[in-house]
Write an enzyme that holds these catalytic residues in place. Structure first.
Site, PDB file in Angstrom:
ATOM      1  N   ASP A 140       0.842  -1.185   0.000  1.00 51.49           N
ATOM      2  CA  ASP A 140       0.000   0.000   0.000  1.00 51.49           C
ATOM      3  C   ASP A 140       0.884   1.245   0.000  1.00 51.49           C
ATOM      4  OD1 ASP A 140      -2.531   1.358   0.219  1.00 51.49           O
ATOM      5  OD2 ASP A 140      -2.047   1.751   2.314  1.00 51.49           O
ATOM      6  N   ASP A 180      -0.574   5.128   0.778  1.00 45.44           N
ATOM      7  CA  ASP A 180      -1.002   6.109   1.783  1.00 45.44           C
ATOM      8  C   ASP A 180      -0.883   5.508   3.178  1.00 45.44           C
ATOM      9  OD1 ASP A 180      -1.788   8.274   0.085  1.00 45.44           O
ATOM     10  OD2 ASP A 180      -3.575   7.149  -0.461  1.00 45.44           O
TER      11      ASP A 180
END
Length: 352
Positions: A25, A27
């Protein structure tokens, strides 16, 4: 599940050496807004230098992959051994497999939505361009300039029976100033005005994981997912049959992990991405020695000192074991923030 590591930057005893590819991922894991998460860039560069392949998979549909790549390079991520996939691309792939080439699809959201549709061989149509010519689907993704008119158009199209695809349903989006409304909040607005429900392709649904794994060319057993959100990254990894590393550098916190349902419990736990370079023990109870004491007040007893990660793991296992056995565990947010401080964990707004 042993990777062929060719550089000393990634030791054979490290967690990531058990896998051939990483779905990571962005963010809250690698960056927060314009700033890098502490230790993230150095860790990514060590991984790619050591031959570990990475696909950064993000639910944020607003930017095209090349803009995300520019952001990463600007933070100092070396331009090798990685690529970016977005939930917009997952939405476009879903529709391209079901619609005729050049089919008209309404694109709502940031520029990444329309770009993904075009690259998949579909015709992206903005709301202002709809006119009287029908569209066969509408894709709703995040965009900072999405207007009421565009949300209303999604409502009209979905209510009329047009295929409605949502890139993701994250209710919040981490920003340098805190949590902001995510695409899920905008999708919820449309749902309140219609009888329709969207087909969701982003995490925790499998489509984005499948797309990322196709880029890696890895089998499920050889793929590790790393993320900061239990409800998207970790729950999605479990649903896709993939092992996962949960990092405490972003949206979900220690309290969230301690009280997570089984479907959202990760395989491994670390404070940040550096956990990929450590041996990493699975989050399962194999001996009572791995547990800390749970007081009669339902509070895990934690030493007032930072730890190398084993104490953090023990706190989580103790809580899981107690809750699974039906014992009461206190869930006061301030109490769990205090435990994080005792363990030497920084809060997300302290991550630079």
């Amino acid at each position: 599940m042993t990777a062929e590591v060719t550089a000393a930057s990634v030791g054979s005893e490290s967690l990531i050496a058990r896998y051939r590819g990483l779905i990571c991922d962005l963010d809250g894991v690698v960056y927060r807004g314009p700033e890098a998460v502490a230790h993230a860039v150095e860790t990514v560069n060590r991984l790619t230098a050591g031959g570990i392949r990475i696909v950064f998979a993000t639910n944020n549909a607003s930017r095209p992959p090349e803009h995300v790549s520019e952001h990463l390079r600007g933070l100092g991520v070396a331009p090798r051994g990685w690529s970016v996939v977005t939930s917009s691309q997952a939405a476009a792939a879903h529709l391209a497999g079901r619609l005729a080439p050049a089919a008209r699809v309404c694109a709502v959201g940031g520029p990444g939505v329309a770009r993904a549709l075009t690259e998949a061989g579909l015709t992206a149509v903005r709301v202002a361009e709809l006119g009287d010519t029908p569209v066969e689907a509408v894709v709703q993704g995040l965009g900072t300039d999405v207007t009421w008119t565009e949300l209303a158009a999604v409502s009209y199209l979905a209510e009329s029976g047009v295929t409605w695809v949502a890139t993701n349903v994250d209710l919040t989006l981490p920003t340098p100033n805190g949590q902001a409304p995510g695409n899920g909040a905008l999708v919820a607005l449309v749902r309140t005005a219609t009888c329709a429900s969207p087909h969701v392709v982003g995490k925790p649904q499998p489509a984005l994981f499948d797309l990322a794994r196709s880029r890696l060319g890895t089998d499920p057993a050889d793929t590790l997912v790393c993320g900061d959100r239990l409800d998207t990254d970790i729950e999605g990894a479990n649903a896709a049959g993939l092992d996962s590393l949960f990092v405490l550098s972003g949206a979900s916190r220690l309290r969230d992990l301690a009280f997570a349902q089984r479907r959202a419990r990760p395989t491994y736990l670390a404070a940040d991405l550096r956990g990929l370079l450590t041996p990493g023990l699975p989050l399962r109870i194999t001996s009572p020695s791995y547990l800390v004491e749970l007081g009669t007040d339902g509070v895990p007893r934690v030493a007032s000192a930072a730890d190398n990660g084993e104490l953090l793991r023990s706190v989580v296992l103790t809580t899981w074991a107690a809750r699974d056995a039906g014992r009461a565990v206190r869930d006061d947010a301030s109490l769990w923030e205090g435990i994080e401080r005792q363990l030497g964990l920084g809060q997300p707004d302290e991550v630079g």
